[in-house]
Design an enzyme around this catalytic site. Structure first.
Site: not given
Length: 261
Positions: A50, A52, A110, A197
């Protein structure tokens, strides 16, 4: 009843994130709406991760169940017809009942993209992190090396993270520069909320010279989120690939050669 998996690509800059929410546009609600238009069924889709608000994807994977029968091309073209331009179905596959987009995954990968130049880019502004100070990627690579393997990533998860364990296994982290763009390629068995992040935010402090390369190892050992760098903006983050056991034969829409520098 059959179960289908879809490969999804999206620009998340206009959406509240993956998860369906009331009165705001989400990736999930857009896809469920498009599926309903071609099946007349109210379906719920499940995703591998999921993302952001503002986060993008090249290789998101979802699954859903349906009674409708269509050819592969009819599924992709049909769903895409009802999707906004920033969301696209790249492939579809019939999967067995044991497949689950999230729980069957064995790794996620990622990319985080930084536009490292004094003047911002008008074209890349919404899809990268514009960082003005020069970043030394050699220092960032040295600092990142200590994160490899299985570790407690408490210092890099979001405050209030509800994950029962902060242990994650980092398979690789690679940092390359091409011109003014820096790509941080990171792969693990799974990630906690804001983990990528927060890692990027800490590596940037090393790259700009504010912290020594040994600082990231200290963060890892201290297990204290308050000591680490700030959370990097969502705009630079891309879910690029989700891996599954080979017996599921799940395809990938991620093309490595397009990102190779």
């Amino acid at each position: 009843m059959q179960k289908l998996a879809l490969g999804i690509e999206y620009d998340g800059s206009s959406y509240c994130g993956w998860q369906r929410q009331k009165d705001v546009p989400s990736i999930q609600s857009c896809i469920e709406y498009a599926i309903k238009k071609i099946t007349t069924e109210q379906v719920t889709i499940f995703c591998a991760g999921r993302t952001d608000s503002g986060v993008h994807a090249l290789g998101q994977v979802v699954h859903f169940e349906t009674c409708s029968m269509r050819s592969k091309s009819a599924w992709t073209l049909g769903i895409n017809h009802y999707l906004p331009s920033k969301i696209c179905v790249r492939w579809v596959k019939l999967v067995n009942k044991d497949f689950h987009a999230r729980f069957s995954a064995i790794s996620r990968r990622y990319f985080y993209v930084i536009y490292n130049g004094y003047i911002r880019s008008a074209l890349l502004f919404r899809n990268t992190w514009h960082y003005k100070k020069h970043l030394d990627i050699n220092k960032m690579c040295d600092a990142a090396h200590c994160l490899l393997g299985e570790n407690d990533f408490t210092s890099f998860c979001a405050v209030g993270c509800q994950s029962s364990s902060k242990q994650r296994k980092l398979h690789h982290i690679r940092i390359v520069r091409t011109g003014q763009c820096i790509v941080i390629d990171i792969k693990a068995n799974s990630f906690m909320h804001h983990m990528v992040r927060n890692i990027v935010g800490s590596l940037v402090k090393v790259g700009c010279g504010e912290k020594p390369t040994t600082w990231v190892l200290e963060l890892l050992s201290n297990c204290d989120r308050s000591l680490a760098g700030s959370t990097a903006p969502a705009s630079g983050l891309y879910l690029v690939e989700v891996k599954y056991p080979s017996y599921f034969s799940i395809p990938s829409s991620f093309r490595e050669e397009l990102w190779r520098v």
